[in-house]
Write an enzyme that holds these catalytic residues in place. Structure first.
Site, PDB file in Angstrom:
ATOM      1  N   CYS A  93       0.813  -1.219   0.000  1.00 17.08           N
ATOM      2  CA  CYS A  93       0.000   0.000   0.000  1.00 17.08           C
ATOM      3  C   CYS A  93       0.848   1.272   0.000  1.00 17.08           C
ATOM      4  O   CYS A  93       0.340   2.357  -0.294  1.00 17.08           O
ATOM      5  CB  CYS A  93      -0.936   0.009   1.197  1.00 17.08           C
ATOM      6  SG  CYS A  93      -2.069  -1.399   1.224  1.00 17.08           S
ATOM      7  N   HIS A 126      -3.535   6.925   2.512  1.00 12.83           N
ATOM      8  CA  HIS A 126      -3.912   5.643   1.914  1.00 12.83           C
ATOM      9  C   HIS A 126      -5.317   5.293   2.376  1.00 12.83           C
ATOM     10  O   HIS A 126      -5.633   5.350   3.566  1.00 12.83           O
ATOM     11  CB  HIS A 126      -2.921   4.563   2.328  1.00 12.83           C
ATOM     12  CG  HIS A 126      -3.410   3.166   2.088  1.00 12.83           C
ATOM     13  ND1 HIS A 126      -3.895   2.753   0.858  1.00 12.83           N
ATOM     14  CD2 HIS A 126      -3.518   2.096   2.916  1.00 12.83           C
ATOM     15  CE1 HIS A 126      -4.267   1.490   0.943  1.00 12.83           C
ATOM     16  NE2 HIS A 126      -4.054   1.070   2.173  1.00 12.83           N
ATOM     17  N   ASN A 178     -10.285  -0.409  -0.573  1.00 15.78           N
ATOM     18  CA  ASN A 178      -8.823  -0.351  -0.437  1.00 15.78           C
ATOM     19  C   ASN A 178      -8.201  -0.875  -1.726  1.00 15.78           C
ATOM     20  O   ASN A 178      -8.263  -2.065  -2.016  1.00 15.78           O
ATOM     21  CB  ASN A 178      -8.397  -1.199   0.761  1.00 15.78           C
ATOM     22  CG  ASN A 178      -6.897  -1.177   1.007  1.00 15.78           C
ATOM     23  OD1 ASN A 178      -6.111  -0.791   0.148  1.00 15.78           O
ATOM     24  ND2 ASN A 178      -6.485  -1.612   2.187  1.00 15.78           N
TER      25      ASN A 178
END
Length: 324
Positions: free
Chosen positions: A112, A251, A281
């Site tokens: 990520c 994020h 996500n």
């Protein structure tokens, strides 16, 4: 010599997977998902659509926004943990698809945090004289998602984002980047099978070792602390106050994480860029996806201070401060 973001682009597949769809797949509910994650829907690739396909769309849009031709790109960095194949790098496939014949190309694997890691590398190359670097983050998280695991399958989506970096003016552009890692806790977020340690086999497939595994509660605590520290690091390195930040783009992992981090930083809700509810996500792609949306909606405007922060598998965490 500073580097600056000359253009942004993003792309998500057309296929939408809603919480109502997930209710028919696993033991969950829209209320449960929204309360714990903030996600209402996510995008998934169509059969045959790969990481490079998503990245190509985002890259072309970023190049168009930057008014830079593919043949003028010197380097392509593609952040992903879900590339088309183990080799060659997906960046090389993208280089061919774009017709960026002069560009070197490689993948960056930092989960990520991949986009911020790649942005930092691109920034360094521009500062040493390179003209244009294309940074792409593209993920097909659905390929490593166990759709029978209600704790993880509600979280992830597919998508891509991209930026073109070039030379900027003094005092603007990317002011600093800050990268960190701690390999002591890999089991917090990992895909244990499918690599050289546990090669692909019937046993790996039968035991679903090729899908993402995550310790949610433990990860939450570390993610909040790490992103908070990385954000402060970026602000302190540039002798500005947290109150000077105009837009915070973290994020897009989980709404509870985003709210906890922004509250600890003392940032007002209106400074926080969130599109988690629409896309879930998307790992490395989440920050450039949100950045492109912020640019096009004019939430990010010239002269503003934009703070980026990420946390991911590895464990990795990172931040960047940009004067737009």
């Amino acid at each position: 010599m500073n580097s600056a973001i000359l253009g942004t682009g993003s792309y998500v597949p057309n296929r939408v997977l809603t919480n109502a769809d997930l209710e028919r797949m696993v033991d969950t509910s829209d209320t449960w998902i929204v309360e714990r994650t903030g996600i209402r829907e996510r995008r998934l690739v169509e059969p045959g659509q790969a990481c490079s396909d998503l990245g190509l769309e985002a890259a072309q849009r970023a190049l168009s926004a930057a008014k830079v031709k593919a043949c003028d790109i010197d380097l392509i960095l593609l952040a992903t943990c879900t590339g088309d194949a183990p080799l060659p790098s997906t960046a090389c496939l993208l280089q061919h698809q774009l017709g960026a014949t002069r560009a070197a190309a490689c993948d960056i694997s930092a989960a990520c945090c991949g986009f911020v890691y790649a942005l930092s590398i691109a920034d360094a190359y521009i500062k040493t004289g390179m003209r244009h670097v294309l940074v792409v983050a593209s993920e097909v998280m659905s390929a490593i998602t166990d759709w029978t695991d209600r704790n993880t399958c509600v979280l992830f989506g597919d998508g891509a984002g991209a930026v073109v970096l070039g030379q900027g003016s003094e005092g603007s552009g990317i002011l600093s980047t800050h990268l960190h890692a701690n390999g002591r806790l890999p089991e917090m977020i990992h895909v244990p099978g499918g690599g050289s340690k546990e090669p692909a086999s019937k046993d790996v497939l039968d035991n679903k070792r090729c899908f993402i595994k995550m310790k949610g509660n433990e990860t939450f605590k570390i993610a909040v602390k790490s992103m908070e520290e990385a954000a402060h690091e970026a602000v302190n390195a540039n002798s500005v106050a947290m109150t000077d930040i105009d837009v915070f783009i973290p994020h897009q992992a989980n709404m509870r994480i985003l709210k906890a981090v922004s509250q600890r930083l003392g940032l007002a809700q209106e400074k926080l860029m969130i599109n988690l509810d629409k896309f879930g996500n998307t790992s490395a792609a989440s920050i450039p996806l949100a950045l492109d949306e912020a640019v096009h909606s004019q939430k990010v405007q010239r002269g503003q201070l934009v703070l980026l922060a990420a946390f991911g598998a590895g464990l990795t965490w990172a931040s960047a401060l940009v004067r737009w």
